[in-house]
Design a protein around this motif. Structure first.
Motif, PDB file in Angstrom:
ATOM      1  N   GLY A 175      91.207  57.623 138.343  1.00  0.00           N
ATOM      2  CA  GLY A 175      90.576  56.346 138.621  1.00  0.00           C
ATOM      3  C   GLY A 175      90.333  55.464 137.410  1.00  0.00           C
ATOM      4  N   GLU A 176      90.752  55.881 136.234  1.00  0.00           N
ATOM      5  CA  GLU A 176      90.539  55.073 135.038  1.00  0.00           C
ATOM      6  C   GLU A 176      91.502  53.879 134.972  1.00  0.00           C
ATOM      7  OE1 GLU A 176      88.768  58.089 131.588  1.00  0.00           O
ATOM      8  OE2 GLU A 176      90.723  57.123 131.364  1.00  0.00           O
ATOM      9  N   ARG A 177      91.042  52.807 134.353  1.00  0.00           N
ATOM     10  CA  ARG A 177      91.905  51.685 133.972  1.00  0.00           C
ATOM     11  C   ARG A 177      92.251  51.855 132.499  1.00  0.00           C
ATOM     12  NH1 ARG A 177      90.843  45.888 134.407  1.00  0.00           N
ATOM     13  NH2 ARG A 177      93.102  45.742 134.641  1.00  0.00           N
ATOM     14  N   VAL A 178      93.551  51.879 132.204  1.00  0.00           N
ATOM     15  CA  VAL A 178      94.019  52.158 130.838  1.00  0.00           C
ATOM     16  C   VAL A 178      94.809  50.958 130.338  1.00  0.00           C
ATOM     17  CG1 VAL A 178      95.321  53.737 129.362  1.00  0.00           C
ATOM     18  CG2 VAL A 178      94.142  54.615 131.391  1.00  0.00           C
ATOM     19  N   LEU A 179      94.541  50.565 129.106  1.00  0.00           N
ATOM     20  CA  LEU A 179      95.262  49.468 128.459  1.00  0.00           C
ATOM     21  C   LEU A 179      96.039  50.030 127.275  1.00  0.00           C
ATOM     22  CD1 LEU A 179      95.836  46.420 128.096  1.00  0.00           C
ATOM     23  CD2 LEU A 179      93.792  46.321 126.648  1.00  0.00           C
ATOM     24  N   VAL A 180      97.340  49.710 127.209  1.00  0.00           N
ATOM     25  CA  VAL A 180      98.202  50.149 126.115  1.00  0.00           C
ATOM     26  C   VAL A 180      98.669  48.902 125.379  1.00  0.00           C
ATOM     27  CG1 VAL A 180     100.275  51.413 125.459  1.00  0.00           C
ATOM     28  CG2 VAL A 180      98.935  52.168 127.434  1.00  0.00           C
ATOM     29  N   LEU A 181      98.209  48.732 124.153  1.00  0.00           N
ATOM     30  CA  LEU A 181      98.585  47.583 123.337  1.00  0.00           C
ATOM     31  C   LEU A 181      99.776  47.946 122.456  1.00  0.00           C
ATOM     32  CD1 LEU A 181      95.042  46.378 122.219  1.00  0.00           C
ATOM     33  CD2 LEU A 181      96.438  45.536 124.107  1.00  0.00           C
ATOM     34  N   GLY A 182     100.766  47.053 122.392  1.00  0.00           N
ATOM     35  CA  GLY A 182     101.993  47.365 121.673  1.00  0.00           C
ATOM     36  C   GLY A 182     102.786  48.421 122.405  1.00  0.00           C
ATOM     37  N   SER A 183     102.973  48.221 123.715  1.00  0.00           N
ATOM     38  CA  SER A 183     103.547  49.256 124.581  1.00  0.00           C
ATOM     39  C   SER A 183     105.051  49.413 124.428  1.00  0.00           C
ATOM     40  CB  SER A 183     103.214  48.946 126.046  1.00  0.00           C
ATOM     41  OG  SER A 183     103.668  47.650 126.395  1.00  0.00           O
ATOM     42  N   GLY A 184     105.736  48.502 123.722  1.00  0.00           N
ATOM     43  CA  GLY A 184     107.168  48.659 123.498  1.00  0.00           C
ATOM     44  C   GLY A 184     107.965  48.616 124.780  1.00  0.00           C
ATOM     45  N   ILE A 185     108.840  49.609 124.970  1.00  0.00           N
ATOM     46  CA  ILE A 185     109.674  49.673 126.177  1.00  0.00           C
ATOM     47  C   ILE A 185     108.994  50.458 127.292  1.00  0.00           C
ATOM     48  CG2 ILE A 185     111.791  49.417 124.833  1.00  0.00           C
ATOM     49  CD1 ILE A 185     112.284  52.415 125.211  1.00  0.00           C
ATOM     50  N   GLY A 186     107.705  50.713 127.155  1.00  0.00           N
ATOM     51  CA  GLY A 186     106.931  51.302 128.245  1.00  0.00           C
ATOM     52  C   GLY A 186     106.839  52.809 128.266  1.00  0.00           C
ATOM     53  N   ILE A 187     107.139  53.481 127.160  1.00  0.00           N
ATOM     54  CA  ILE A 187     107.141  54.952 127.176  1.00  0.00           C
ATOM     55  C   ILE A 187     105.737  55.500 127.413  1.00  0.00           C
ATOM     56  CG2 ILE A 187     107.635  57.018 125.833  1.00  0.00           C
ATOM     57  CD1 ILE A 187     109.840  55.552 124.429  1.00  0.00           C
ATOM     58  N   THR A 188     104.759  55.063 126.595  1.00  0.00           N
ATOM     59  CA  THR A 188     103.399  55.590 126.741  1.00  0.00           C
ATOM     60  C   THR A 188     102.787  55.211 128.081  1.00  0.00           C
ATOM     61  OG1 THR A 188     103.069  55.509 124.343  1.00  0.00           O
ATOM     62  CG2 THR A 188     101.101  55.608 125.729  1.00  0.00           C
ATOM     63  N   ALA A 189     102.975  53.972 128.508  1.00  0.00           N
ATOM     64  CA  ALA A 189     102.394  53.536 129.783  1.00  0.00           C
ATOM     65  C   ALA A 189     102.959  54.349 130.943  1.00  0.00           C
ATOM     66  CB  ALA A 189     102.668  52.045 129.986  1.00  0.00           C
ATOM     67  N   CYS A 190     104.251  54.594 130.941  1.00  0.00           N
ATOM     68  CA  CYS A 190     104.865  55.356 132.039  1.00  0.00           C
ATOM     69  C   CYS A 190     104.439  56.820 132.016  1.00  0.00           C
ATOM     70  CB  CYS A 190     106.388  55.250 131.958  1.00  0.00           C
ATOM     71  SG  CYS A 190     107.053  53.633 132.408  1.00  0.00           S
ATOM     72  N   VAL A 191     104.341  57.411 130.821  1.00  0.00           N
ATOM     73  CA  VAL A 191     103.919  58.819 130.731  1.00  0.00           C
ATOM     74  C   VAL A 191     102.495  58.978 131.244  1.00  0.00           C
ATOM     75  CG1 VAL A 191     103.396  60.695 129.140  1.00  0.00           C
ATOM     76  CG2 VAL A 191     105.530  59.420 128.893  1.00  0.00           C
ATOM     77  N   LEU A 192     101.592  58.064 130.865  1.00  0.00           N
ATOM     78  CA  LEU A 192     100.212  58.149 131.345  1.00  0.00           C
ATOM     79  C   LEU A 192     100.136  57.920 132.853  1.00  0.00           C
ATOM     80  CD1 LEU A 192      98.249  56.256 128.543  1.00  0.00           C
ATOM     81  CD2 LEU A 192      98.676  58.699 128.785  1.00  0.00           C
ATOM     82  N   GLY A 193     100.966  57.013 133.371  1.00  0.00           N
ATOM     83  CA  GLY A 193     100.953  56.777 134.809  1.00  0.00           C
ATOM     84  C   GLY A 193     101.524  57.924 135.613  1.00  0.00           C
ATOM     85  N   ALA A 194     102.475  58.671 135.034  1.00  0.00           N
ATOM     86  CA  ALA A 194     103.119  59.767 135.757  1.00  0.00           C
ATOM     87  C   ALA A 194     102.398  61.091 135.582  1.00  0.00           C
ATOM     88  CB  ALA A 194     104.574  59.897 135.304  1.00  0.00           C
ATOM     89  N   ARG A 195     101.791  61.336 134.410  1.00  0.00           N
ATOM     90  CA  ARG A 195     101.184  62.631 134.132  1.00  0.00           C
ATOM     91  C   ARG A 195      99.691  62.677 134.416  1.00  0.00           C
ATOM     92  NH1 ARG A 195     104.295  65.905 130.899  1.00  0.00           N
ATOM     93  NH2 ARG A 195     102.735  67.453 131.476  1.00  0.00           N
ATOM     94  N   SER A 196      99.096  61.575 134.799  1.00  0.00           N
ATOM     95  CA  SER A 196      97.669  61.555 135.148  1.00  0.00           C
ATOM     96  C   SER A 196      97.490  60.736 136.425  1.00  0.00           C
ATOM     97  CB  SER A 196      96.841  60.976 133.987  1.00  0.00           C
ATOM     98  OG  SER A 196      97.298  59.678 133.668  1.00  0.00           O
ATOM     99  N   GLU A 197      96.243  60.504 136.818  1.00  0.00           N
ATOM    100  CA  GLU A 197      95.960  59.790 138.066  1.00  0.00           C
ATOM    101  C   GLU A 197      95.085  58.562 137.788  1.00  0.00           C
ATOM    102  OE1 GLU A 197      94.211  62.515 140.763  1.00  0.00           O
ATOM    103  OE2 GLU A 197      95.905  63.916 140.751  1.00  0.00           O
ATOM    104  N   PRO A 198      95.564  57.611 137.009  1.00  0.00           N
ATOM    105  CA  PRO A 198      94.750  56.427 136.727  1.00  0.00           C
ATOM    106  C   PRO A 198      94.805  55.437 137.880  1.00  0.00           C
ATOM    107  CG  PRO A 198      96.855  56.237 135.642  1.00  0.00           C
ATOM    108  CD  PRO A 198      96.864  57.577 136.324  1.00  0.00           C
ATOM    109  N   ALA A 199      93.825  54.556 137.902  1.00  0.00           N
ATOM    110  CA  ALA A 199      93.871  53.466 138.877  1.00  0.00           C
ATOM    111  C   ALA A 199      94.917  52.448 138.484  1.00  0.00           C
ATOM    112  CB  ALA A 199      92.494  52.806 138.983  1.00  0.00           C
ATOM    113  N   GLU A 200      95.042  52.217 137.164  1.00  0.00           N
ATOM    114  CA  GLU A 200      96.031  51.266 136.668  1.00  0.00           C
ATOM    115  C   GLU A 200      96.278  51.525 135.191  1.00  0.00           C
ATOM    116  OE1 GLU A 200      96.808  46.414 136.396  1.00  0.00           O
ATOM    117  OE2 GLU A 200      94.766  47.235 136.547  1.00  0.00           O
ATOM    118  N   VAL A 201      97.538  51.374 134.793  1.00  0.00           N
ATOM    119  CA  VAL A 201      97.913  51.401 133.380  1.00  0.00           C
ATOM    120  C   VAL A 201      98.611  50.076 133.089  1.00  0.00           C
ATOM    121  CG1 VAL A 201      99.230  52.535 131.567  1.00  0.00           C
ATOM    122  CG2 VAL A 201      98.179  53.902 133.382  1.00  0.00           C
ATOM    123  N   LEU A 202      98.039  49.310 132.176  1.00  0.00           N
ATOM    124  CA  LEU A 202      98.580  48.000 131.824  1.00  0.00           C
ATOM    125  C   LEU A 202      99.091  48.045 130.391  1.00  0.00           C
ATOM    126  CD1 LEU A 202      99.087  44.991 132.378  1.00  0.00           C
ATOM    127  CD2 LEU A 202      96.738  44.551 131.597  1.00  0.00           C
ATOM    128  N   GLY A 203     100.357  47.703 130.207  1.00  0.00           N
ATOM    129  CA  GLY A 203     100.944  47.631 128.877  1.00  0.00           C
ATOM    130  C   GLY A 203     101.163  46.184 128.463  1.00  0.00           C
TER     131      GLY A 203
END
Length: 345
Positions: free
Chosen positions: A194-222
């Motif tokens: 249920g967390e909202r996660v912000l990724v600054l300098g997300s590049g091609i989306g590697i960190t944002a996608c890994v956090l969205g796939a390996r955890s259960e956040p409400a939203e990951v914004l890159g």
């Protein structure tokens, strides 16, 4: 007919050995110079070796090779190790299946090295690195195709996800970018449901996608400043079917005015002083976590980060909802090895 015997040590000096069966204690050399069936000769050789009391390892397999018109037996060639290949092949950097050579003024040398690299089965294409001010886009470093497949689009895989990038347009460090693969795995274990996660300098989306796939956040914004990288990030989110929880937008990394509040902020910023992080503290929920990445020398890392904590406490004092409370929960190297001589992130 076939005559097989064990030569004496004196005969070994005159006879070029063609078949070798080695044990821990001794060696024997057998030579076969006949046209009998390979299997029958091999069986005879193995039987004679066993009769001499030699131990045969299961990894020692007999293979027939042609040399000078005679049938000889020898151990199969061993596959070269990665370190040996690195010494024998021209110096290069692998980006998935594309070998990138260092910049060179000689096109002839590049073509010669490219021909050697393309003989390896895992290399599809060869490119050359072009530093800033040299290539088509002089404002950034890039690569140029040299030989092999002209398509420089690669697919990097991590945590069961795939990420596409055309390295002729933009470059990425992939497994070492944004703190490295290990840091992404660590972050994924910290994100609560249920967390909202912000990724600054997300590049091609590697960190944002890994956090969205390996955890259960409400939203990951890159958020990525480079529009070209952001286009690849949006495509990678769609390819991995993470549109419900992961988004990527292009914009200013420190403009938090219309983004809302977040439980966790991962600030992959380049050489930003702590004073510039004031907007991030305002976007952080009470009890939230800010992952701040900085470059430190070996001497700085060995000291207590008291100055850094005091700077963050000063930032939090300007936001009443944080009540000026800041504490350090973890500090370490990401990745664990140095990014330069005696220099860490």
């Amino acid at each position: 007919r076939s005559d097989i015997r064990i030569p004496t040590p004196w005969e070994c000096q005159r006879l070029q050995p063609s078949f070798a069966c080695r044990s821990h204690a001794s060696s024997r050399f057998c030579s076969s110079r006949s046209s009998v069936a390979a299997t029958a000769t091999a069986a005879t050789v193995l039987s004679r070796c066993r009769g001499q009391g030699l131990r045969l390892r299961t990894s020692h397999k007999v293979a027939m090779v042609a040399r000078g018109g005679d049938d000889v037996f020898a151990d199969p060639p061993r596959e070269l190790s990665r370190s040996t290949k690195k010494q024998l092949l021209p110096k290069h950097h692998m980006m998935v299946d594309v070998a990138v050579l260092a910049a060179s003024d000689s096109e002839e040398d590049l073509q010669r090295d490219a021909k050697v690299l393309l003989s390896q089965p895992h290399i599809r294409s060869v490119a050359v690195f072009e530093p800033r001010g040299v290539g088509l886009d002089e404002s950034r470093a890039g690569v140029r195709h040299v030989a092999g497949d002209p398509n420089l689009e690669i697919i990097y895989k991590e945590s069961g996800l795939s990420f596409r990038l055309d390295i002729s347009q933009r470059l990425s460090r992939f497994s070492r970018c944004q703190g490295g693969r290990g840091e992404r795995e660590r972050l994924a274990t910290l994100v609560a449901p249920g967390e909202r996660v912000l990724v600054l300098g997300s590049g091609i989306g590697i960190t944002a996608c890994v956090l969205g796939a390996r955890s259960e956040p409400a939203e990951v914004l890159g958020i990525e400043r480079d529009e070209v990288k952001n286009e690849f990030a949006v495509a990678n989110i769609c390819d991995n079917k993470l549109q419900r929880t992961v988004r990527s937008i292009a914009g200013d990394l420190l403009d938090m005015s219309q983004l809302g509040s977040f439980n966790r902020i991962c600030a992959f910023l380049k050489f930003q002083p702590i004073e510039n992080l004031q907007p991030l503290m305002g976007a952080l929920m009470p009890g939230g976590t800010l992952h701040y990445y900085n470059h430190e020398s070996k001497e700085e890392f060995s000291q207590e980060p008291s100055a850094v904590l005091e700077a963050f406490r000063a930032l939090a004092a300007g936001h009443p909802h944080l009540q000026g409370e800041v504490r350090l929960t973890w500090r370490g190297k990401v990745p664990r090895k140095s990014i330069a001589p005696k220099f860490y992130r």
